[in-house]
Design a protein around this motif. Structure first.
Motif, PDB file in Angstrom:
ATOM      1  N   VAL A  46       0.840  -1.194   0.000  1.00  0.00           N
ATOM      2  CA  VAL A  46       0.000   0.000   0.000  1.00  0.00           C
ATOM      3  C   VAL A  46       0.875   1.244   0.000  1.00  0.00           C
ATOM      4  O   VAL A  46       1.947   1.270   0.620  1.00  0.00           O
ATOM      5  CB  VAL A  46      -0.962   0.028   1.212  1.00  0.00           C
ATOM      6  CG1 VAL A  46      -2.046  -1.026   1.067  1.00  0.00           C
ATOM      7  CG2 VAL A  46      -0.210  -0.172   2.522  1.00  0.00           C
ATOM      8  N   TYR A  47       0.424   2.261  -0.726  1.00  0.00           N
ATOM      9  CA  TYR A  47       1.089   3.563  -0.755  1.00  0.00           C
ATOM     10  C   TYR A  47       0.049   4.647  -0.545  1.00  0.00           C
ATOM     11  O   TYR A  47      -1.112   4.488  -0.934  1.00  0.00           O
ATOM     12  CB  TYR A  47       1.786   3.812  -2.100  1.00  0.00           C
ATOM     13  CG  TYR A  47       3.023   2.996  -2.333  1.00  0.00           C
ATOM     14  CD1 TYR A  47       4.159   3.184  -1.547  1.00  0.00           C
ATOM     15  CD2 TYR A  47       3.064   2.055  -3.345  1.00  0.00           C
ATOM     16  CE1 TYR A  47       5.307   2.435  -1.771  1.00  0.00           C
ATOM     17  CE2 TYR A  47       4.213   1.305  -3.578  1.00  0.00           C
ATOM     18  CZ  TYR A  47       5.318   1.503  -2.788  1.00  0.00           C
ATOM     19  OH  TYR A  47       6.453   0.763  -3.007  1.00  0.00           O
ATOM     20  N   THR A  65       4.269  -3.061   3.153  1.00  0.00           N
ATOM     21  CA  THR A  65       3.605  -4.348   3.023  1.00  0.00           C
ATOM     22  C   THR A  65       2.446  -4.495   4.001  1.00  0.00           C
ATOM     23  O   THR A  65       2.566  -4.148   5.175  1.00  0.00           O
ATOM     24  CB  THR A  65       4.617  -5.484   3.260  1.00  0.00           C
ATOM     25  OG1 THR A  65       5.703  -5.328   2.334  1.00  0.00           O
ATOM     26  CG2 THR A  65       3.994  -6.849   3.059  1.00  0.00           C
ATOM     27  N   VAL A  66       1.352  -5.035   3.490  1.00  0.00           N
ATOM     28  CA  VAL A  66       0.191  -5.336   4.326  1.00  0.00           C
ATOM     29  C   VAL A  66       0.514  -6.590   5.134  1.00  0.00           C
ATOM     30  O   VAL A  66       0.945  -7.604   4.583  1.00  0.00           O
ATOM     31  CB  VAL A  66      -1.066  -5.573   3.456  1.00  0.00           C
ATOM     32  CG1 VAL A  66      -2.271  -5.914   4.328  1.00  0.00           C
ATOM     33  CG2 VAL A  66      -1.347  -4.357   2.586  1.00  0.00           C
ATOM     34  N   THR A 121      -6.030  -0.200   7.240  1.00  0.00           N
ATOM     35  CA  THR A 121      -5.261  -0.317   8.480  1.00  0.00           C
ATOM     36  C   THR A 121      -3.770  -0.303   8.174  1.00  0.00           C
ATOM     37  O   THR A 121      -2.983   0.361   8.855  1.00  0.00           O
ATOM     38  CB  THR A 121      -5.641  -1.605   9.241  1.00  0.00           C
ATOM     39  OG1 THR A 121      -7.037  -1.574   9.530  1.00  0.00           O
ATOM     40  CG2 THR A 121      -4.855  -1.745  10.526  1.00  0.00           C
ATOM     41  N   ALA A 122      -3.377  -1.011   7.130  1.00  0.00           N
ATOM     42  CA  ALA A 122      -1.964  -1.081   6.757  1.00  0.00           C
ATOM     43  C   ALA A 122      -1.423   0.284   6.341  1.00  0.00           C
ATOM     44  O   ALA A 122      -0.343   0.685   6.791  1.00  0.00           O
ATOM     45  CB  ALA A 122      -1.766  -2.093   5.629  1.00  0.00           C
ATOM     46  N   ILE A 123      -2.146   1.019   5.503  1.00  0.00           N
ATOM     47  CA  ILE A 123      -1.624   2.302   5.044  1.00  0.00           C
ATOM     48  C   ILE A 123      -1.584   3.310   6.185  1.00  0.00           C
ATOM     49  O   ILE A 123      -0.659   4.105   6.286  1.00  0.00           O
ATOM     50  CB  ILE A 123      -2.383   2.844   3.800  1.00  0.00           C
ATOM     51  CG1 ILE A 123      -1.587   3.981   3.157  1.00  0.00           C
ATOM     52  CG2 ILE A 123      -3.786   3.276   4.134  1.00  0.00           C
ATOM     53  CD1 ILE A 123      -0.192   3.626   2.725  1.00  0.00           C
ATOM     54  N   PHE A 161       2.867  11.133  10.578  1.00  0.00           N
ATOM     55  CA  PHE A 161       1.539  11.693  10.356  1.00  0.00           C
ATOM     56  C   PHE A 161       0.452  10.643  10.570  1.00  0.00           C
ATOM     57  O   PHE A 161       0.583   9.498  10.149  1.00  0.00           O
ATOM     58  CB  PHE A 161       1.384  12.230   8.928  1.00  0.00           C
ATOM     59  CG  PHE A 161       2.106  13.512   8.671  1.00  0.00           C
ATOM     60  CD1 PHE A 161       2.054  14.575   9.554  1.00  0.00           C
ATOM     61  CD2 PHE A 161       2.844  13.669   7.512  1.00  0.00           C
ATOM     62  CE1 PHE A 161       2.721  15.767   9.310  1.00  0.00           C
ATOM     63  CE2 PHE A 161       3.508  14.855   7.242  1.00  0.00           C
ATOM     64  CZ  PHE A 161       3.451  15.903   8.146  1.00  0.00           C
ATOM     65  N   THR A 162      -0.632  11.074  11.199  1.00  0.00           N
ATOM     66  CA  THR A 162      -1.849  10.290  11.253  1.00  0.00           C
ATOM     67  C   THR A 162      -2.689  10.713  10.054  1.00  0.00           C
ATOM     68  O   THR A 162      -2.798  11.911   9.774  1.00  0.00           O
ATOM     69  CB  THR A 162      -2.619  10.560  12.562  1.00  0.00           C
ATOM     70  OG1 THR A 162      -1.773  10.206  13.658  1.00  0.00           O
ATOM     71  CG2 THR A 162      -3.896   9.746  12.624  1.00  0.00           C
ATOM     72  N   ILE A 163      -3.240   9.733   9.355  1.00  0.00           N
ATOM     73  CA  ILE A 163      -4.027  10.049   8.163  1.00  0.00           C
ATOM     74  C   ILE A 163      -5.388   9.367   8.213  1.00  0.00           C
ATOM     75  O   ILE A 163      -5.591   8.409   8.963  1.00  0.00           O
ATOM     76  CB  ILE A 163      -3.321   9.630   6.856  1.00  0.00           C
ATOM     77  CG1 ILE A 163      -3.188   8.102   6.757  1.00  0.00           C
ATOM     78  CG2 ILE A 163      -1.982  10.309   6.705  1.00  0.00           C
ATOM     79  CD1 ILE A 163      -2.886   7.579   5.367  1.00  0.00           C
ATOM     80  N   ILE A 164      -6.276   9.883   7.392  1.00  0.00           N
ATOM     81  CA  ILE A 164      -7.517   9.194   7.074  1.00  0.00           C
ATOM     82  C   ILE A 164      -7.373   8.751   5.627  1.00  0.00           C
ATOM     83  O   ILE A 164      -7.342   9.596   4.720  1.00  0.00           O
ATOM     84  CB  ILE A 164      -8.737  10.113   7.235  1.00  0.00           C
ATOM     85  CG1 ILE A 164      -8.889  10.550   8.683  1.00  0.00           C
ATOM     86  CG2 ILE A 164     -10.002   9.390   6.745  1.00  0.00           C
ATOM     87  CD1 ILE A 164      -9.982  11.584   8.890  1.00  0.00           C
ATOM     88  N   PRO A 165      -7.235   7.440   5.394  1.00  0.00           N
ATOM     89  CA  PRO A 165      -7.132   6.975   4.012  1.00  0.00           C
ATOM     90  C   PRO A 165      -8.495   7.045   3.342  1.00  0.00           C
ATOM     91  O   PRO A 165      -9.530   6.883   3.988  1.00  0.00           O
ATOM     92  CB  PRO A 165      -6.631   5.541   4.139  1.00  0.00           C
ATOM     93  CG  PRO A 165      -6.995   5.120   5.516  1.00  0.00           C
ATOM     94  CD  PRO A 165      -7.100   6.352   6.358  1.00  0.00           C
TER      95      PRO A 165
END
Length: 146
Positions: free
Chosen positions: A8-9, A39-40, A48-50, A60-64
């Motif tokens: 995942v990217y 890698t997942v 969850t993996a990204i 950074f915390t993100i919302i994918p």
């Protein structure tokens, strides 16, 4: 026989939307740039993996969000068949800092042209990362057929 891996990217842009966050990875044959990701792990969803990978690599915390690109490649020397999922993401908190300095030697905001030089994708696919077009991603939970 190749081992299947999901990678995942995240495509993360600065506030003005003209720069993409890139990580400088430590490699056996020299450092190289990629988008944040990895890698997942077993029993981990793509989102969850990204989220985990971006936090580890960038601080950074993100919302994918949804998928902006999907790619596939064979790595014969490693015996791997990889699927690459590129997600849009929104930074919600954190400070630019890697938590895995043994893997990441630097973090940099790159303009489009510079980032494109480092992405191993066809030109049209590179453009799609900046175009804002996505394909929905949904996690369907557990499905049990009776």
């Amino acid at each position: 026989m190749n081992i299947r891996k999901n990678i995942v990217y995240a495509t993360l842009f600065n506030e003005t939307g003209d720069q993409l966050l890139m990580v400088e990875n430590r490699g056996d044959h020299g450092d190289y740039y990629t988008l944040p990701g990895g890698t997942v792990e077993r029993d981990e969803t793509l989102h969850t993996a990204i989220t985990r990978e971006v936090l580890e690599e960038t601080g950074f915390t993100i919302i994918p969000s949804d998928i902006v690109h999907l790619a596939e490649a064979f790595f014969p020397q490693a015996g791997e068949h990889c699927l690459f999922f590129f997600f849009a993401g929104e930074i919600t908190s954190g400070q630019l800092n890697t938590n895995v300095p043994e893997e990441i030697s630097g973090l940099v905001w790159m303009d489009r042209e510079e980032a494109f030089k480092h992405l191993n994708l066809p030109e049209a696919s590179k453009e799609s990362l900046f175009a804002g077009r996505t394909v929905p991603y949904d996690f369907a939970g557990e499905i049990i057929h009776a």
